[in-house]
Write an enzyme that holds these catalytic residues in place. Structure first.
Site, short mmCIF file in Angstrom:
data_model
loop_
_atom_site.label_atom_id
_atom_site.label_comp_id
_atom_site.label_asym_id
_atom_site.label_seq_id
_atom_site.Cartn_x
_atom_site.Cartn_y
_atom_site.Cartn_z
N ARG A 97 0.83 -1.22 0.00
CA ARG A 97 0.00 0.00 0.00
C ARG A 97 0.86 1.27 0.00
NH1 ARG A 97 -5.58 -0.86 1.77
NH2 ARG A 97 -6.10 -2.73 0.66
N ARG A 151 -3.39 6.55 1.19
CA ARG A 151 -3.95 7.76 1.82
C ARG A 151 -3.03 8.45 2.81
NH1 ARG A 151 -9.17 4.58 3.44
NH2 ARG A 151 -7.54 3.02 3.33
N ARG A 166 -6.33 11.27 -6.08
CA ARG A 166 -7.61 10.57 -5.95
C ARG A 166 -8.77 11.54 -6.07
NH1 ARG A 166 -9.74 7.57 -0.60
NH2 ARG A 166 -9.99 9.76 -0.10
N ASP A 197 -6.66 -2.86 -7.62
CA ASP A 197 -7.20 -3.52 -6.43
C ASP A 197 -7.53 -4.97 -6.76
OD1 ASP A 197 -8.19 -2.67 -3.56
OD2 ASP A 197 -9.61 -4.14 -4.32
N TYR A 248 -14.74 -12.20 -0.55
CA TYR A 248 -15.47 -10.96 -0.88
C TYR A 248 -16.62 -11.24 -1.84
CZ TYR A 248 -11.79 -8.32 1.44
OH TYR A 248 -10.93 -7.81 2.38
O1 CP3 Z 1 -0.06 -2.05 -2.38
C1 CP3 Z 1 -0.36 -1.12 -3.18
O2 CP3 Z 1 -0.08 0.07 -2.94
C2 CP3 Z 1 -0.97 -1.49 -4.50
C3 CP3 Z 1 -2.39 -1.29 -4.61
C4 CP3 Z 1 -3.30 -2.15 -3.77
C5 CP3 Z 1 -4.51 -1.67 -3.23
N1 CP3 Z 1 -5.18 -2.71 -2.67
C6 CP3 Z 1 -4.98 -0.28 -3.31
C7 CP3 Z 1 -6.05 0.17 -2.40
C8 CP3 Z 1 -3.21 -3.51 -3.44
C9 CP3 Z 1 -2.09 -4.49 -3.69
C10 CP3 Z 1 -4.42 -3.84 -2.77
C11 CP3 Z 1 -4.71 -5.20 -2.31
C12 CP3 Z 1 -5.97 -5.46 -1.62
N2 CP3 Z 1 -7.18 -4.85 -1.81
C13 CP3 Z 1 -6.14 -6.48 -0.68
C14 CP3 Z 1 -5.08 -7.47 -0.26
C15 CP3 Z 1 -4.03 -6.89 0.60
C16 CP3 Z 1 -4.51 -6.50 1.96
O3 CP3 Z 1 -4.48 -5.30 2.26
O4 CP3 Z 1 -4.85 -7.40 2.74
C17 CP3 Z 1 -7.48 -6.45 -0.24
C18 CP3 Z 1 -8.10 -7.34 0.80
C19 CP3 Z 1 -8.13 -5.42 -0.97
C20 CP3 Z 1 -9.56 -5.04 -0.92
C21 CP3 Z 1 -9.73 -3.66 -0.45
N3 CP3 Z 1 -9.40 -2.53 -1.16
C22 CP3 Z 1 -10.26 -3.25 0.79
C23 CP3 Z 1 -10.73 -4.18 1.89
C24 CP3 Z 1 -10.23 -1.87 0.80
C25 CP3 Z 1 -10.82 -0.98 1.85
C26 CP3 Z 1 -9.93 -0.86 3.03
C27 CP3 Z 1 -9.10 0.40 2.91
O5 CP3 Z 1 -7.89 0.34 3.15
O6 CP3 Z 1 -9.69 1.44 2.59
C28 CP3 Z 1 -9.65 -1.43 -0.41
C29 CP3 Z 1 -9.38 -0.05 -0.82
C30 CP3 Z 1 -8.00 0.28 -1.30
N4 CP3 Z 1 -7.22 -0.49 -2.11
C31 CP3 Z 1 -7.32 1.50 -1.05
C32 CP3 Z 1 -6.11 1.44 -1.74
C33 CP3 Z 1 -5.05 2.51 -1.83
C34 CP3 Z 1 -7.87 2.66 -0.25
C35 CP3 Z 1 -8.86 3.34 -1.13
C36 CP3 Z 1 -8.92 4.83 -0.94
O7 CP3 Z 1 -8.07 5.55 -1.46
O8 CP3 Z 1 -9.87 5.27 -0.28
#
Ligand code: CP3
Length: 350
Positions: free
Chosen positions: A30, A34, A43, A80, A157
């Site tokens: 990540r 944010r 964003r 994602d 999911y």
């Molecule tokens: O690592 C990186 O920077 C690459 C991009 C990436 C994102 N999500 C961007 C993201 C990667 C590799 C993921 C993987 C992901 N997404 C996983 C597996 C890894 C983990 O964290 O366990 C999972 C379970 C998801 C599903 C997901 N996406 C959830 C549950 C959420 C909401 C929780 C949160 O952190 O807000 C997201 C949103 C998400 N994916 C964000 C980002 C940068 C935040 C979105 C925002 O900007 O509001």
């Protein structure tokens, strides 16, 4: 894409090839997110998170932001894991402050109503375009990592329609309708092979599989629904793209990281911070390169504890191939200064 037989020169590729380096390569799960003001600005420009994922220019921009700011050794594609279920036909949206929502597969006609695995590419074409832009624009020393969710995590999911603390709806489907559950795992597995193969053709140099909820699978279930699908994806990708390095992250596997390292066939096993670096150095690192595993909270709390833990992990893994990373993604409340302190500490001369 075929991979050159000459030894790699990028640090991440060298570690994944099994080399023990004086300073391990570093990147952060990540890393575009944010906690960075420049991410929040881009964003906002995109409108929302999903629009950002499907806008190749802006997705490439946020992927590059942490590279410019910190000079990480690797860059992970901005996308994602839930884009694949969407490409398979489920509705997907994000509720601000809560997380993802999907139309649950059980209410959408089940696996039979999903699109076939090779029908995902049109929907995911913007992601492949992001990869192509990054392959052109990244600094020559930075490795480009593509990724996907592992089948079990993606299935949790698709079944629940949202994140769940214990993955109960997925466990229920597994117990009550095993053929349907296994058909879903198979469909996601096939789609993931297609998706990652297309990322590699577009320029991804490494791929990572995120099995974030592997820790809720017990005993045989972990073998059948986490390890086996990741092994199948790894074998098929390596057959299609000889020499392609694969990182697998069965988060929460605990002692079973050892079996995962043996059975998946990945070049690197990513560790969460539920295992100690000393234990993993003894039991996992002799089998594969390891990645990890600083607790994300240090990016919030910082200070001497961050310095001490960074050194402890670096030193524990200094006898074998290691990629420095967090044990899970960096959180929005992290202080960007602490990321700089972690990198500085890691790269200090001993
Ligand atoms: O690592 C990186 O920077 C690459 C991009 C990436 C994102 N999500 C961007 C993201 C990667 C590799 C993921 C993987 C992901 N997404 C996983 C597996 C890894 C983990 O964290 O366990 C999972 C379970 C998801 C599903 C997901 N996406 C959830 C549950 C959420 C909401 C929780 C949160 O952190 O807000 C997201 C949103 C998400 N994916 C964000 C980002 C940068 C935040 C979105 C925002 O900007 O509001």
């Amino acid at each position: 894409m075929t991979h050159a037989p000459t030894p790699p020169s990028k640090l991440l590729l060298r570690a994944l090839a099994g080399e023990t380096l004086p300073v391990p390569p570093i990147w952060m799960m990540r890393q575009a997110g944010r906690y960075l003001p420049e991410y929040r600005a881009t964003r906002a420009q995109a409108g929302d998170f999903l629009s950002l994922c499907y806008n190749p220019d802006l997705a490439a921009e946020v992927t590059l932001q942490p590279i410019r700011r910190y000079g990480f050794d690797a860059s992970i594609l901005f996308a994602d894991i839930l884009l694949v279920p969407q490409a398979l036909g489920l509705d997907l949206w994000f509720v601000t402050g809560e997380g993802p929502r999907l139309s649950p597969i059980t209410e959408k006609g089940g696996v039979a109503a999903l699109k076939p695995a090779d029908a995902i590419h049109e929907h995911l074409a913007p992601v492949y375009e992001t990869v192509r832009i990054l392959a052109r624009e990244l600094p020559s020393e930075t490795t480009l990592i593509g990724f996907a969710g592992a089948p079990w995590t993606v299935a949790t999911y698709m079944i629940a329609g949202r994140g769940t603390p214990d993955q109960a709806p997925a466990h229920t489907l597994k117990e009550e309708n095993r053929p349907e559950f296994e058909a879903l795992i198979d469909r996601i597995t096939e789609a993931t092979i297609e998706y990652l193969s297309a990322q590699v053709k577009a320029g991804a140099e490494v791929v990572k599989l995120f099995d974030s909820w592997a820790g809720s699978l017990r005993d045989d279930d972990l073998d059948r629904y986490s390890i086996a699908p990741m092994a199948r994806i790894t074998a098929e990708l390596k057959a299609r793209h000889p020499g392609l390095p694969v990182i697998a992250f069965p988060r929460g596997a605990g002692e079973r990281f050892v079996d995962a390292a043996r059975a998946i066939g990945a070049d690197c096993i990513a560790l969460d911070d539920g295992v100690s670096p000393e234990w993993a150095a003894e039991h996992v690192q002799p089998i594969a390169c390891v990645q990890g595993n600083l607790a994300s909270r240090h990016m919030v709390t910082g200070g001497q504890e961050l310095i001490d833990e960074t050194r402890r992990i670096r030193d524990a893994f200094s006898g074998g191939p290691h990629v420095f990373n967090l044990g899970h993604g960096i959180t929005p409340d992290a202080d960007p200064e602490n990321v700089a302190l972690m990198i500085e500490t890691l790269r200090e001369t001993r």
